[in-house]
Design a protein around this motif. Structure first.
Motif, PDB file in Angstrom:
ATOM      1  N   ALA A  37      46.475  35.507  41.681  1.00 54.12           N
ATOM      2  CA  ALA A  37      47.105  36.372  42.679  1.00 54.12           C
ATOM      3  C   ALA A  37      47.548  35.557  43.887  1.00 54.12           C
ATOM      4  CB  ALA A  37      46.140  37.476  43.107  1.00 54.12           C
ATOM      5  N   VAL A  38      46.692  34.616  44.312  1.00 54.85           N
ATOM      6  CA  VAL A  38      47.035  33.766  45.463  1.00 54.85           C
ATOM      7  C   VAL A  38      48.207  32.862  45.097  1.00 54.85           C
ATOM      8  CG1 VAL A  38      46.215  31.894  46.963  1.00 54.85           C
ATOM      9  CG2 VAL A  38      44.743  33.869  46.516  1.00 54.85           C
ATOM     10  N   ASP A  39      48.172  32.288  43.901  1.00 58.57           N
ATOM     11  CA  ASP A  39      49.276  31.427  43.455  1.00 58.57           C
ATOM     12  C   ASP A  39      50.582  32.222  43.376  1.00 58.57           C
ATOM     13  OD1 ASP A  39      47.652  29.231  43.332  1.00 58.57           O
ATOM     14  OD2 ASP A  39      47.371  29.278  41.162  1.00 58.57           O
ATOM     15  N   ALA A  40      50.470  33.515  43.111  1.00 64.19           N
ATOM     16  CA  ALA A  40      51.658  34.366  43.008  1.00 64.19           C
ATOM     17  C   ALA A  40      52.125  34.861  44.373  1.00 64.19           C
ATOM     18  CB  ALA A  40      51.368  35.547  42.090  1.00 64.19           C
ATOM     19  N   GLY A  41      51.444  34.417  45.447  1.00 68.14           N
ATOM     20  CA  GLY A  41      51.943  34.725  46.782  1.00 68.14           C
ATOM     21  C   GLY A  41      51.027  35.525  47.674  1.00 68.14           C
ATOM     22  N   ALA A  42      49.920  36.066  47.143  1.00 66.20           N
ATOM     23  CA  ALA A  42      49.009  36.836  47.988  1.00 66.20           C
ATOM     24  C   ALA A  42      48.240  35.896  48.918  1.00 66.20           C
ATOM     25  CB  ALA A  42      48.023  37.615  47.125  1.00 66.20           C
ATOM     26  N   SER A  43      48.134  36.268  50.186  1.00 60.36           N
ATOM     27  CA  SER A  43      47.448  35.411  51.156  1.00 60.36           C
ATOM     28  C   SER A  43      46.289  36.109  51.845  1.00 60.36           C
ATOM     29  CB  SER A  43      48.425  34.944  52.236  1.00 60.36           C
ATOM     30  OG  SER A  43      49.481  34.222  51.654  1.00 60.36           O
ATOM     31  N   THR A  44      46.211  37.419  51.706  1.00 62.34           N
ATOM     32  CA  THR A  44      45.154  38.170  52.392  1.00 62.34           C
ATOM     33  C   THR A  44      44.332  38.961  51.381  1.00 62.34           C
ATOM     34  OG1 THR A  44      46.531  40.131  52.639  1.00 62.34           O
ATOM     35  CG2 THR A  44      46.648  38.503  54.422  1.00 62.34           C
ATOM     36  N   LEU A  45      43.181  39.410  51.850  1.00 63.03           N
ATOM     37  CA  LEU A  45      42.327  40.254  51.015  1.00 63.03           C
ATOM     38  C   LEU A  45      43.113  41.468  50.511  1.00 63.03           C
ATOM     39  CD1 LEU A  45      39.519  41.085  49.936  1.00 63.03           C
ATOM     40  CD2 LEU A  45      39.083  42.148  52.154  1.00 63.03           C
ATOM     41  N   GLU A  46      43.866  42.086  51.416  1.00 61.73           N
ATOM     42  CA  GLU A  46      44.606  43.297  51.053  1.00 61.73           C
ATOM     43  C   GLU A  46      45.621  43.023  49.942  1.00 61.73           C
ATOM     44  OE1 GLU A  46      43.994  42.304  54.191  1.00 61.73           O
ATOM     45  OE2 GLU A  46      42.545  43.870  54.677  1.00 61.73           O
ATOM     46  N   GLU A  47      46.322  41.901  50.047  1.00 60.18           N
ATOM     47  CA  GLU A  47      47.334  41.573  49.043  1.00 60.18           C
ATOM     48  C   GLU A  47      46.685  41.284  47.684  1.00 60.18           C
ATOM     49  OE1 GLU A  47      50.577  39.862  52.233  1.00 60.18           O
ATOM     50  OE2 GLU A  47      49.406  38.446  51.053  1.00 60.18           O
ATOM     51  N   VAL A  48      45.518  40.630  47.723  1.00 60.60           N
ATOM     52  CA  VAL A  48      44.808  40.352  46.476  1.00 60.60           C
ATOM     53  C   VAL A  48      44.286  41.662  45.880  1.00 60.60           C
ATOM     54  CG1 VAL A  48      42.747  39.254  45.502  1.00 60.60           C
ATOM     55  CG2 VAL A  48      44.242  37.962  47.025  1.00 60.60           C
ATOM     56  N   GLN A  49      43.872  42.579  46.737  1.00 57.62           N
ATOM     57  CA  GLN A  49      43.407  43.887  46.253  1.00 57.62           C
ATOM     58  C   GLN A  49      44.533  44.643  45.564  1.00 57.62           C
ATOM     59  OE1 GLN A  49      41.650  45.284  50.033  1.00 57.62           O
ATOM     60  NE2 GLN A  49      39.782  45.582  48.868  1.00 57.62           N
ATOM     61  N   GLU A  50      45.739  44.557  46.132  1.00 56.61           N
ATOM     62  CA  GLU A  50      46.881  45.220  45.526  1.00 56.61           C
ATOM     63  C   GLU A  50      47.165  44.669  44.132  1.00 56.61           C
ATOM     64  OE1 GLU A  50      50.587  45.315  47.794  1.00 56.61           O
ATOM     65  OE2 GLU A  50      49.393  46.018  49.507  1.00 56.61           O
ATOM     66  N   LYS A  51      47.057  43.349  44.005  1.00 58.18           N
ATOM     67  CA  LYS A  51      47.405  42.709  42.731  1.00 58.18           C
ATOM     68  C   LYS A  51      46.302  42.822  41.685  1.00 58.18           C
ATOM     69  CE  LYS A  51      50.536  39.150  44.608  1.00 58.18           C
ATOM     70  NZ  LYS A  51      51.842  39.597  44.131  1.00 58.18           N
ATOM     71  N   THR A  52      45.028  42.790  42.119  1.00 58.37           N
ATOM     72  CA  THR A  52      43.933  42.713  41.148  1.00 58.37           C
ATOM     73  C   THR A  52      43.040  43.941  41.134  1.00 58.37           C
ATOM     74  OG1 THR A  52      42.368  41.731  42.702  1.00 58.37           O
ATOM     75  CG2 THR A  52      43.826  40.199  41.512  1.00 58.37           C
ATOM     76  N   GLY A  53      43.047  44.692  42.228  1.00 56.69           N
ATOM     77  CA  GLY A  53      42.133  45.822  42.344  1.00 56.69           C
ATOM     78  C   GLY A  53      40.752  45.416  42.809  1.00 56.69           C
ATOM     79  N   ALA A  54      40.514  44.096  42.943  1.00 57.11           N
ATOM     80  CA  ALA A  54      39.183  43.609  43.331  1.00 57.11           C
ATOM     81  C   ALA A  54      38.711  44.260  44.626  1.00 57.11           C
ATOM     82  CB  ALA A  54      39.211  42.084  43.506  1.00 57.11           C
ATOM     83  N   GLY A  55      37.509  44.798  44.600  1.00 53.30           N
ATOM     84  CA  GLY A  55      36.923  45.361  45.814  1.00 53.30           C
ATOM     85  C   GLY A  55      37.392  46.755  46.160  1.00 53.30           C
ATOM     86  N   THR A  56      38.115  47.399  45.258  1.00 53.86           N
ATOM     87  CA  THR A  56      38.649  48.722  45.596  1.00 53.86           C
ATOM     88  C   THR A  56      37.807  49.874  45.052  1.00 53.86           C
ATOM     89  OG1 THR A  56      40.081  48.724  43.644  1.00 53.86           O
ATOM     90  CG2 THR A  56      41.029  47.841  45.675  1.00 53.86           C
ATOM     91  N   VAL A  57      36.689  49.548  44.385  1.00 51.21           N
ATOM     92  CA  VAL A  57      35.863  50.633  43.839  1.00 51.21           C
ATOM     93  C   VAL A  57      34.620  50.851  44.713  1.00 51.21           C
ATOM     94  CG1 VAL A  57      34.693  51.551  41.815  1.00 51.21           C
ATOM     95  CG2 VAL A  57      36.763  50.180  41.535  1.00 51.21           C
ATOM     96  N   CYS A  58      33.597  50.004  44.562  1.00 50.58           N
ATOM     97  CA  CYS A  58      32.370  50.215  45.356  1.00 50.58           C
ATOM     98  C   CYS A  58      32.360  49.399  46.643  1.00 50.58           C
ATOM     99  CB  CYS A  58      31.128  49.889  44.526  1.00 50.58           C
ATOM    100  SG  CYS A  58      30.829  48.115  44.318  1.00 50.58           S
ATOM    101  N   GLY A  59      33.129  48.310  46.677  1.00 54.54           N
ATOM    102  CA  GLY A  59      33.206  47.500  47.896  1.00 54.54           C
ATOM    103  C   GLY A  59      32.107  46.473  48.048  1.00 54.54           C
ATOM    104  N   ALA A  60      31.141  46.438  47.129  1.00 55.34           N
ATOM    105  CA  ALA A  60      30.008  45.517  47.266  1.00 55.34           C
ATOM    106  C   ALA A  60      30.442  44.049  47.207  1.00 55.34           C
ATOM    107  CB  ALA A  60      28.974  45.787  46.174  1.00 55.34           C
TER     108      ALA A  60
END
Ligand code: FES
Length: 61
Positions: A21-44
């Motif tokens: 995701a970062v290699d594809a241009g994401a630079s922030t947590l939010e952008e990585v969340q958009e691309k991968t969904g990481a951290g969007t369920v429980c947040g732990a």
């Protein structure tokens, strides 16, 4: 860094998926969340996801 290690257990997002995701241009947590969904369920995993994002952003620079 083990790219196969799962960072977000809810969605099985690995270090490698965050790197992609970062290699594809994401630079922030939010952008990585958009691309991968990481951290969007429980947040732990959010702190760890942020740490990994920062690591790969630095590496990309
Ligand atoms: S472990 Fe990542 S949202 Fe739950």
């Amino acid at each position: 860094m083990n790219l196969d290690k799962v960072v977000c257990n809810c969605l099985n997002v690995t270090n490698g998926m965050i790197k992609d995701a970062v290699d594809a241009g994401a630079s922030t947590l939010e952008e990585v969340q958009e691309k991968t969904g990481a951290g969007t369920v429980c947040g732990a995993c959010l702190e760890e996801v942020q740490r990994v994002v920062d690591f790969f952003v630095k590496e990309r620079e």
